[in-house]
Structure formats: structure tokens, C-alpha cells
Design a protein around this motif. Sequence first.
Motif, PDB file in Angstrom:
ATOM      1  N   GLU A 144       1.308  11.422 -10.340  1.00 26.12           N
ATOM      2  CA  GLU A 144       0.844  13.320  -9.697  1.00 26.12           C
ATOM      3  C   GLU A 144       2.014  14.184 -10.225  1.00 26.12           C
ATOM      4  N   GLU A 145       2.466  14.121  -9.679  1.00 21.51           N
ATOM      5  CA  GLU A 145       3.686  14.908 -10.111  1.00 21.51           C
ATOM      6  C   GLU A 145       4.624  15.163 -11.513  1.00 21.51           C
ATOM      7  N   ARG A 146       4.543  13.592 -12.114  1.00 17.89           N
ATOM      8  CA  ARG A 146       4.975  13.605 -14.102  1.00 17.89           C
ATOM      9  C   ARG A 146       4.283  14.334 -14.346  1.00 17.89           C
ATOM     10  N   ARG A 147       2.983  14.059 -13.859  1.00 19.33           N
ATOM     11  CA  ARG A 147       1.854  14.524 -15.429  1.00 19.33           C
ATOM     12  C   ARG A 147       2.023  16.437 -14.560  1.00 19.33           C
ATOM     13  N   ALA A 148       2.066  16.613 -13.688  1.00 18.28           N
ATOM     14  CA  ALA A 148       2.528  18.381 -13.090  1.00 18.28           C
ATOM     15  C   ALA A 148       3.535  18.917 -14.073  1.00 18.28           C
ATOM     16  N   TYR A 181      10.675  -0.495 -18.908  1.00 12.83           N
ATOM     17  CA  TYR A 181      11.748  -0.558 -17.653  1.00 12.83           C
ATOM     18  C   TYR A 181      11.786   0.752 -16.900  1.00 12.83           C
ATOM     19  N   LEU A 182      10.550   1.936 -16.925  1.00 12.17           N
ATOM     20  CA  LEU A 182      10.524   3.467 -16.640  1.00 12.17           C
ATOM     21  C   LEU A 182       9.283   3.457 -15.884  1.00 12.17           C
ATOM     22  N   THR A 183       9.940   3.764 -14.713  1.00  4.97           N
ATOM     23  CA  THR A 183       8.838   3.750 -13.461  1.00  4.97           C
ATOM     24  C   THR A 183       8.725   5.051 -13.440  1.00  4.97           C
ATOM     25  N   GLU A 184       7.587   5.681 -12.234  1.00  2.00           N
ATOM     26  CA  GLU A 184       7.172   6.963 -11.919  1.00  2.00           C
ATOM     27  C   GLU A 184       8.639   8.248 -11.565  1.00  2.00           C
ATOM     28  N   ALA A 185       9.323   7.297 -10.570  1.00  7.32           N
ATOM     29  CA  ALA A 185      10.243   8.004 -10.746  1.00  7.32           C
ATOM     30  C   ALA A 185      11.062   8.590 -11.337  1.00  7.32           C
ATOM     31  N   MET A 186      11.184   7.596 -12.574  1.00  3.99           N
ATOM     32  CA  MET A 186      11.883   7.710 -13.565  1.00  3.99           C
ATOM     33  C   MET A 186      11.290   8.902 -14.551  1.00  3.99           C
ATOM     34  N   LEU A 187       9.908   8.802 -14.886  1.00  9.19           N
ATOM     35  CA  LEU A 187       8.936   9.526 -15.780  1.00  9.19           C
ATOM     36  C   LEU A 187       9.282  11.115 -14.399  1.00  9.19           C
ATOM     37  N   VAL A 188       8.804  11.238 -13.551  1.00  8.42           N
ATOM     38  CA  VAL A 188       9.732  12.447 -12.841  1.00  8.42           C
ATOM     39  C   VAL A 188      10.504  13.099 -13.119  1.00  8.42           C
ATOM     40  N   THR A 189      11.671  12.249 -12.860  1.00 12.08           N
ATOM     41  CA  THR A 189      13.081  12.612 -12.815  1.00 12.08           C
ATOM     42  C   THR A 189      13.708  13.061 -14.542  1.00 12.08           C
ATOM     43  N   GLU A 219       1.390  -1.106  -0.120  1.00 13.54           N
ATOM     44  CA  GLU A 219       0.353   0.043  -0.147  1.00 13.54           C
ATOM     45  C   GLU A 219       0.792   1.373  -0.301  1.00 13.54           C
ATOM     46  N   ALA A 220       2.033   1.422   0.918  1.00  8.97           N
ATOM     47  CA  ALA A 220       2.629   1.984   1.315  1.00  8.97           C
ATOM     48  C   ALA A 220       3.510   2.882  -0.548  1.00  8.97           C
ATOM     49  N   LEU A 221       3.411   1.977  -1.422  1.00  8.66           N
ATOM     50  CA  LEU A 221       4.300   1.101  -2.692  1.00  8.66           C
ATOM     51  C   LEU A 221       3.477   2.020  -2.805  1.00  8.66           C
ATOM     52  N   GLU A 222       2.053   2.114  -3.773  1.00  7.05           N
ATOM     53  CA  GLU A 222       1.454   2.082  -4.526  1.00  7.05           C
ATOM     54  C   GLU A 222       1.015   3.789  -3.844  1.00  7.05           C
ATOM     55  N   ARG A 223       0.897   4.531  -2.904  1.00  6.47           N
ATOM     56  CA  ARG A 223       0.510   5.313  -2.359  1.00  6.47           C
ATOM     57  C   ARG A 223       2.065   6.506  -2.827  1.00  6.47           C
ATOM     58  N   ARG A 224       3.307   6.190  -3.215  1.00  9.01           N
ATOM     59  CA  ARG A 224       4.029   6.240  -3.429  1.00  9.01           C
ATOM     60  C   ARG A 224       4.486   7.344  -5.271  1.00  9.01           C
ATOM     61  N   GLU A 225       3.736   5.832  -5.601  1.00 11.87           N
ATOM     62  CA  GLU A 225       3.466   5.966  -7.037  1.00 11.87           C
ATOM     63  C   GLU A 225       2.696   6.916  -7.730  1.00 11.87           C
ATOM     64  N   THR A 226       1.257   6.951  -6.896  1.00 11.84           N
ATOM     65  CA  THR A 226       0.309   7.988  -7.304  1.00 11.84           C
ATOM     66  C   THR A 226       0.849   9.326  -7.174  1.00 11.84           C
ATOM     67  N   ALA A 227       1.554   9.366  -6.196  1.00  9.25           N
ATOM     68  CA  ALA A 227       2.056  10.612  -5.613  1.00  9.25           C
ATOM     69  C   ALA A 227       2.979  10.856  -6.841  1.00  9.25           C
ATOM     70  N   GLN A 228       3.874  10.190  -7.539  1.00 14.03           N
ATOM     71  CA  GLN A 228       5.143  10.158  -8.332  1.00 14.03           C
ATOM     72  C   GLN A 228       4.179  10.429  -9.253  1.00 14.03           C
TER      73      GLN A 228
END
Length: 549
Positions: free
Chosen positions: A433-437, A449-457, A422-431
Motif C-alpha cells: 500500500e505504501e509503495r502504491r501510494a 528479487y525485488l520485495t515490497e520493502a525494496m520497492l518502497v525504498t 500472517e505477520a509477514l503477510e500483514r507487513r507486506e500488505t502494508a508495504q
Amino acid sequence: MASSPSGGITANRAELIAIADSVAKEKLIDKAIVIEAMEDAIQRAAKNRYGSENDIRAKLDPNTGDLRLWRVVEVVEVVDDYFKQVDLKGAQKLQKDAQVGDFIVDPLPPIEFGRIQAQASKQIIFQKVRDAERERQYEEFKDRQGEIIIGVAKRVEFGHIVVDLGRAEGVIRRDQQIPRELVRVGDRVRSLIKEVRRENRGPQIMLSRAHPDFMKKLFAQEVPEIYDGIIEIKAAARDPGSRAKIGVISHDSGIDPVGACVGMKGSRVQAVVQEMQGEKIDIIPWSPDTATFVVNALQPANVARVVIDEEEDRIEVVVPDDQLSLAIGRRGQNVRLASQLTGKAIDILTETDSSEKRQQEFVQNSETFQNELDVDETLAQLLVAEGFSALEEVAYVELDELASIEGFDEDLAQELQSRAAEALERRETAQREERRALGVEDALAELPYLTEAMLVTLGKAGIKTLDDLADLATDELIAKKRQEPRRRADADKPAPQREGDKGGVLGSYGLSEEQGNEIIMAARAHWFADEEDTGASPAQEDAHAESGQ
């Protein structure tokens, strides 16, 4: 330069052959090349005499010196070009069986060389001979890269030493010299043939006295066991004129590689040291085990512990507090050479620093588990003590492994894994949203291979569309930052980064080159789809758009 076909060898003929012999021997080139150069010079002089429109040939007999001069003409029914064609009647005067379509020889009388023609011919011959000599030099030295050669210092130009190698010249550039070494004109110089390049001005033979291979070759000359292959130098690193390290291994268990390289009373190593202007050399036993080799490479410092980070390709070395300055060396020399020798980035920590670092990581990981898993401090610290450092490890570890921790049971393990997921899901959801922003397209999220964290970067780096990503080279995407070894006690601070070592946008995520290639190609897939639809390549479409058509 020529005489009539009849009669014996004249002084002119004999002189031609003598000149050809002399030049061939002096320049160490084939006599046939000199003869060919002479023929070319005579041929050009004849064209100046009879007209450049003629197809004139010259042939010089390498044995007798006889010179034949002729022009080649084509037999035709109607002559259009009187320089290169002849009618059938005229052709049969030269050659009775001539037929239309044949090419026949029209002999020409010998020519007399005036001052200008003689000078031009001499230049042609000299140029041909120079070209042949340069080619001979290149062929002689091209396969000798990596050899040691002895020459004489001929001159010094802008700090670069020009060395006479006998049949050629070599250059020791300033950055390939041993610092503070004084070389005078006329001194015998021993150096390594580092590179041989073919250039228009002649072969460039680049020499070096600062390259690690120069030291290797010197040892091979002084240590028979190295020359015979019984002992092998596996690695070498130099700070020219100051200090060097070599890693050696013996293929015969009865021979000590370090002792063989040192020699009786240090005679062998001292011979190398003297040639390298007093450069101190540490001879180290090489080991296939990275940790052991790093410990050896950091001699004379004592090492307490070695931690290898395979993902980052770095090594953390822990030394006693009183050994820090010895491990680092003056101006970082010892750790720098050890890093070059092992091919690994090395971070030096004292035992005190290491303990503080581990304590800091323990506290940070415990706080993360407390906050993300909603557990008390004791349970969080127990997870960290068992080796868990990230939510992913808790969420995806085997349930039995988690349940086997003392004081845990299967129900608690399942609950912890559920909370971690659940924590990982919350983190991915937040990332997400940040990515889309940041304006990063959803199409990038579908790439492998691209994760949401990578997409934010990527978004923070201004890469927001498929085209933005497709324009990158693989290295620009995934190359890791190269850093100097961290050499001070404050190793928790970022290591200094060299100019030009910025790394890739996703360099910190540990993606492999294959994964990087796959990401880039997936991002470019729409280009090829567009090409199939329009029948034009992306480059052609860009050119079309720029032309405004």
C-alpha cells in the motif's frame, strides 16, 4: 650534403655517417633510425627545391655515405599530371624496357642546402631522434613497474621531485612522498616505479616512496628469505612517515617469519625504518583465518572477541574497556591500518558497549515477537535467547528445530510459524500500500528479487517506473556504502560516510552483483521489445523525437 655518384667518400659523406654514429651512441638508439631521419630531412628539402607535388625519395648509404635522390613517376599513354606521370617515349629514355602502367625512377641531381633548408632539416632530424629516444625510454621502463630504482634529485617543481634516472627522468608527486621528508637537489633518492605511461610529451615515469609496495620491496632487499620466496608478505598498510603494518607468513615451518624480518638485534627492520624516515613498522603473523588475522593486526591491543558479519563485510571487535584507546590508536591510526591490512571494515567496541548493544538488541527483538506473534514476554525472550532475531527465521525454520526448544511442542511450533507467516503477510500488505501510494508501478513488482520493502525504498528515491530503474547502472542500484571503521564507544551510531561513498539505492539489502545485473536487464527488456516492434534502437528513437520529425 651530397656529391656526384662517382668518386670516393668526400668529407661531407664521411661527416654524415659520423654524425649518425655519434647521435645513435649518445641517445642509445638504433643507427638506422638516425639514417632514416636524415633521409626524411633530405627528402623534404628536395621537395621544397623541385616542388612538393613530386613523389621524391632519398636513400643514404649507412656505410659509404652515398646519397641517391630520385622521383617516382608512372608510365601512361597520355600525361595528365607532369609531376607524377611520364609518357611511354619519355619513360623509355629513362628505362628502355618501360611499359605503360610501370612505375619508374627518374634520377635527380644532388641539392645544395641553404641556411633555411639546413635549419629545417636539422629540426626534422632532432624531432625524429627525440621520438625514437622517448620510445626507447618507454620500452626500457614499461616492464619495470614495481621495481625499486635509485636516482638523483634533479629539481623540485611545485612540490614534485624530478629524479634523474640516468636514461630518463621520473617524478615523485607530492602525495607519493614521505611527509616532512626533506629532499635537496643532488640527493640520491630510492623510490618505487609505480607507473609508466606513454604520453605525447614522452614517457611519464611515476615514482613513489609512500606506496605500501615500496616497503615490501625494501624488505625483499634486506631479508633474503623474502627474496627467495621462503617468507611472503601477504598484506601491507602504511601511514607514510608515521606507522606501518605488514602481514607475513613462512612457507618453511622451521623459519619464524616475524623473527626473520626483524633480524639480529633488529638490524633488518631498522634498515627499512631508516630508509622510510623513522616510520614505525609492526610485523604481524598472517593467518588465513580472518578472525585470527584481525586479532594480530590490532596489536598491541588485546582483543576479547571477534564477530564477523559476512553479509555486510564488516568485523566487530570487542576489547576490554582499558584497551579501547590502544586498539583505536592515536587519531584512529591503529584501527585504520588494521582495516587496510585485512581489507575489512572494523568496528571497535568495549565489553561494556558490547553488552549494552546485545541487551538493546535482545529487548528490541523480544518486543517485535511480542507484538507481531501476540505472545507473552517470557515466550518472546525465550525465542530470542535461542538465537531467533527476525520473523522470517521463525516462519521458515524447520518445524523440528522450533519444536525442539525446551518447553515447546509441535503444536506450539506450528502455531508460532502460522502467526509469523500472517505477520509477514500483514507487513507486506502494508508495504505494498505504501509503495502504491508513492506511485511505484506494479510492473516493478514483477521483476526478480525485488520485495515490497525494496520497492518502497525505490519509490522514496524517486524510482517509480521501469524506465527509471532501467536507466541505473548496477552499482547505482546495489553497491554497498563504504564506511570508515567505527572507532569510538558510541558504535551504535552510524559510521561516518566519506564523500562519494553514497552506495546504491538498495545497497543495504545485500543483493549480489549478479542479482543486480539481472534486475537491471529485466527492467530494460521492454526497450528491446520496442526496438523489435519499431525496427529502431531506443537511442535512434530518442534522436528522432528530439529532431521533431
